[in-house]
Motif scaffolding. Sequence first.
Motif, mmCIF file in Angstrom:
data_model
loop_
_atom_site.group_PDB
_atom_site.id
_atom_site.type_symbol
_atom_site.label_atom_id
_atom_site.label_comp_id
_atom_site.label_asym_id
_atom_site.label_seq_id
_atom_site.Cartn_x
_atom_site.Cartn_y
_atom_site.Cartn_z
ATOM 1 N N GLY A 128 0.814 -1.204 0.000
ATOM 2 C CA GLY A 128 0.000 0.000 0.000
ATOM 3 C C GLY A 128 0.850 1.258 0.000
ATOM 4 N N ASN A 129 1.911 1.268 0.793
ATOM 5 C CA ASN A 129 2.795 2.435 0.834
ATOM 6 C C ASN A 129 3.571 2.602 -0.467
ATOM 7 O OD1 ASN A 129 1.896 2.775 3.392
ATOM 8 N ND2 ASN A 129 3.822 2.297 4.415
ATOM 9 N N ALA A 130 4.029 1.494 -1.053
ATOM 10 C CA ALA A 130 4.750 1.584 -2.312
ATOM 11 C C ALA A 130 3.842 2.129 -3.419
ATOM 12 C CB ALA A 130 5.301 0.214 -2.709
ATOM 13 N N ALA A 131 2.618 1.612 -3.481
ATOM 14 C CA ALA A 131 1.672 2.118 -4.479
ATOM 15 C C ALA A 131 1.346 3.588 -4.237
ATOM 16 C CB ALA A 131 0.390 1.275 -4.460
ATOM 17 N N THR A 132 1.283 3.977 -2.963
ATOM 18 C CA THR A 132 0.981 5.374 -2.629
ATOM 19 C C THR A 132 2.076 6.311 -3.129
ATOM 20 O OG1 THR A 132 -0.255 4.685 -0.672
ATOM 21 C CG2 THR A 132 0.492 6.968 -0.749
ATOM 22 N N VAL A 133 3.327 5.973 -2.855
ATOM 23 C CA VAL A 133 4.441 6.828 -3.271
ATOM 24 C C VAL A 133 4.522 6.878 -4.793
ATOM 25 C CG1 VAL A 133 6.947 7.089 -3.217
ATOM 26 C CG2 VAL A 133 5.724 6.442 -1.148
ATOM 27 N N LEU A 162 -6.755 17.451 -7.733
ATOM 28 C CA LEU A 162 -5.361 17.020 -7.717
ATOM 29 C C LEU A 162 -4.720 17.242 -6.354
ATOM 30 C CD1 LEU A 162 -4.052 18.284 -11.179
ATOM 31 C CD2 LEU A 162 -4.284 15.916 -10.447
ATOM 32 N N LEU A 163 -4.921 18.434 -5.793
ATOM 33 C CA LEU A 163 -4.333 18.728 -4.486
ATOM 34 C C LEU A 163 -4.927 17.843 -3.401
ATOM 35 C CD1 LEU A 163 -4.164 22.646 -4.658
ATOM 36 C CD2 LEU A 163 -2.298 20.998 -4.971
ATOM 37 N N GLY A 164 -6.240 17.594 -3.482
ATOM 38 C CA GLY A 164 -6.862 16.701 -2.511
ATOM 39 C C GLY A 164 -6.335 15.291 -2.615
ATOM 40 N N SER A 165 -6.114 14.826 -3.846
ATOM 41 C CA SER A 165 -5.562 13.486 -4.032
ATOM 42 C C SER A 165 -4.155 13.381 -3.462
ATOM 43 C CB SER A 165 -5.567 13.147 -5.525
ATOM 44 O OG SER A 165 -5.036 11.864 -5.748
ATOM 45 N N ILE A 166 -3.339 14.412 -3.723
ATOM 46 C CA ILE A 166 -1.975 14.401 -3.178
ATOM 47 C C ILE A 166 -1.998 14.462 -1.655
ATOM 48 C CG2 ILE A 166 0.189 15.689 -3.104
ATOM 49 C CD1 ILE A 166 -0.428 16.582 -5.981
ATOM 50 N N LEU A 167 -2.912 15.263 -1.104
ATOM 51 C CA LEU A 167 -3.040 15.335 0.355
ATOM 52 C C LEU A 167 -3.400 13.984 0.939
ATOM 53 C CD1 LEU A 167 -3.214 16.921 3.007
ATOM 54 C CD2 LEU A 167 -5.596 17.487 2.419
ATOM 55 N N GLY A 168 -4.327 13.281 0.296
ATOM 56 C CA GLY A 168 -4.696 11.954 0.778
ATOM 57 C C GLY A 168 -3.527 10.993 0.766
ATOM 58 N N LEU A 169 -2.693 11.056 -0.270
ATOM 59 C CA LEU A 169 -1.525 10.178 -0.331
ATOM 60 C C LEU A 169 -0.512 10.534 0.748
ATOM 61 C CD1 LEU A 169 -1.026 10.042 -4.212
ATOM 62 C CD2 LEU A 169 -2.209 8.407 -2.748
ATOM 63 N N ILE A 170 -0.361 11.831 1.037
ATOM 64 C CA ILE A 170 0.565 12.236 2.101
ATOM 65 C C ILE A 170 0.068 11.722 3.451
ATOM 66 C CG2 ILE A 170 1.483 14.241 3.344
ATOM 67 C CD1 ILE A 170 1.521 15.750 0.704
ATOM 68 N N ILE A 171 -1.238 11.776 3.665
ATOM 69 C CA ILE A 171 -1.803 11.267 4.923
ATOM 70 C C ILE A 171 -1.518 9.777 5.076
ATOM 71 C CG2 ILE A 171 -3.963 10.836 6.160
ATOM 72 C CD1 ILE A 171 -5.046 13.410 4.959
ATOM 73 N N ASN A 287 -5.065 6.866 -8.655
ATOM 74 C CA ASN A 287 -4.789 6.694 -7.228
ATOM 75 C C ASN A 287 -5.771 5.740 -6.562
ATOM 76 O OD1 ASN A 287 -2.635 8.474 -7.347
ATOM 77 N ND2 ASN A 287 -3.865 10.251 -6.794
ATOM 78 N N SER A 288 -6.842 5.381 -7.269
ATOM 79 C CA SER A 288 -7.731 4.339 -6.747
ATOM 80 C C SER A 288 -6.980 3.030 -6.543
ATOM 81 C CB SER A 288 -8.905 4.128 -7.697
ATOM 82 O OG SER A 288 -8.441 3.768 -8.999
ATOM 83 N N GLU A 289 -5.880 2.853 -7.263
ATOM 84 C CA GLU A 289 -5.034 1.683 -7.055
ATOM 85 C C GLU A 289 -4.568 1.594 -5.600
ATOM 86 O OE1 GLU A 289 -0.489 0.237 -8.154
ATOM 87 O OE2 GLU A 289 -1.532 1.616 -9.503
ATOM 88 N N VAL A 290 -4.288 2.743 -5.008
ATOM 89 C CA VAL A 290 -3.808 2.765 -3.622
ATOM 90 C C VAL A 290 -4.882 2.238 -2.681
ATOM 91 C CG1 VAL A 290 -3.023 4.272 -1.773
ATOM 92 C CG2 VAL A 290 -2.255 4.683 -4.118
ATOM 93 N N VAL A 291 -6.120 2.653 -2.896
ATOM 94 C CA VAL A 291 -7.216 2.206 -2.033
ATOM 95 C C VAL A 291 -7.389 0.695 -2.143
ATOM 96 C CG1 VAL A 291 -9.663 2.485 -1.510
ATOM 97 C CG2 VAL A 291 -8.326 4.452 -2.296
ATOM 98 N N VAL A 292 -7.375 0.169 -3.373
ATOM 99 C CA VAL A 292 -7.509 -1.276 -3.563
ATOM 100 C C VAL A 292 -6.336 -2.013 -2.935
ATOM 101 C CG1 VAL A 292 -7.681 -3.098 -5.301
ATOM 102 C CG2 VAL A 292 -8.838 -0.926 -5.674
ATOM 103 N N ALA A 293 -5.128 -1.489 -3.101
ATOM 104 C CA ALA A 293 -3.945 -2.142 -2.529
ATOM 105 C C ALA A 293 -4.007 -2.168 -1.007
ATOM 106 C CB ALA A 293 -2.679 -1.431 -3.001
ATOM 107 N N LEU A 294 -4.516 -1.109 -0.388
ATOM 108 C CA LEU A 294 -4.635 -1.094 1.070
ATOM 109 C C LEU A 294 -5.645 -2.125 1.554
ATOM 110 C CD1 LEU A 294 -4.558 2.750 1.804
ATOM 111 C CD2 LEU A 294 -2.807 1.072 2.405
ATOM 112 N N ILE A 295 -6.753 -2.245 0.834
ATOM 113 C CA ILE A 295 -7.754 -3.245 1.215
ATOM 114 C C ILE A 295 -7.190 -4.653 1.110
ATOM 115 C CG2 ILE A 295 -9.993 -4.220 0.596
ATOM 116 C CD1 ILE A 295 -10.837 -1.444 -0.333
ATOM 117 N N ALA A 313 -7.252 7.268 2.369
ATOM 118 C CA ALA A 313 -8.011 6.619 1.298
ATOM 119 C C ALA A 313 -9.338 7.331 1.062
ATOM 120 C CB ALA A 313 -8.244 5.151 1.639
ATOM 121 N N GLY A 314 -9.984 7.770 2.138
ATOM 122 C CA GLY A 314 -11.228 8.519 1.985
ATOM 123 C C GLY A 314 -11.026 9.835 1.251
#
Length: 338
Positions: A128-133, A162-171, A287-295, A313-314
């Motif tokens: 999940g972290n690798a996909a996020t970065v 875009l900024l919201g998506s990047i913020l979510g990945l930083i979180i 970035n939906s890939e990150v949500v699926v990878a975390l699940i 993810a939210g």
Amino acid sequence: QAGSHPYFNLSDFTQPSLPSTPPSLPSHQRCQPSDATKGLLVALLGGGLPAGFVGPLSRMAYQASNLPSLELLVCRCLFHLPIALLLKLRGDPLLGPPDIRGRACLHAVLNVFSIGCAYTAFQMVPTGNAATVRKGSSTVCSALLALCLESQGLSGYDWCGLLGSILGLIIIVGPGLGTLQEGTTGLYTAVGYVLAFLGGLMLSLGLRVYCSLHFPSCLPTVAFLFGLVGLLGSVPGLFVLQTPVLPSDLLSWSCVGAVGILALVSFTCVSYAVTKAHPALVCAVLNSEVVVALILQYYMLHETVAPSDIMGAGVVLGSIAIITARNLSCEREGKVEE
């Protein structure tokens, strides 16, 4: 063209009207998704969701039989080679027209490097972290390229998404980056994050190069070139840098086959999506890939998912909704204005 395909043309379904249906509305009153929305939906459903399975399945293959990352890349490239039959049947050159052959090969090299870095990162840090970065760096780099290279700007809503998506990945990834251990273990983890970042950078550059390619059979040509260049680069590297492993159990073979099929589907859908929507927006939707990878990281790999991961993810899902809804509303307004 894809935009005029009957499966994407809503008017084709409304022609046999029911008796109670009023006469067909003028074209400017019909609500049809724009090409950008179609591209973003293809990127979401065909690009991000299948790609979310690739990381966990790659890690499962590594845990089951210590399958090295380059060998997994070789297996994936094999799924791209049969596309040569399609090109031969159509009478198209396998490597593309001579005048754009260099750019097509550059696109393949960038994608091979991106995937190789990603598969290696999946084995070094949580998937999940690798996909996020990786997805975060591709989104940021695509947005920066849009600012530097394009005269057509993004709307305020797009930048908000875009900024919201990047913020979510930083979180999601921020707490993990702040707790890196010192010594060999910490260095090993840091290298994994660096490889994930480089993979995202190469992905954004590859999408930008693909947008500059305009010729018939562009998509199957670059798909075949990815497999060819990937084999030529990864097979020697596999024997020099890593040790080939022959999977001996059904789980490993199943993971390898699933990775190859899902990755081919994702590659095709993403390549199509960037011809319809802005590459930066496509990367944000991916970035939906990150949500699926975390699940899958929680349910399949039984790895810990922190509250910050759920919160991030939210935010990512909300940003994807903003971007998609904005492009749909723009098409509706344009129809009314016309």
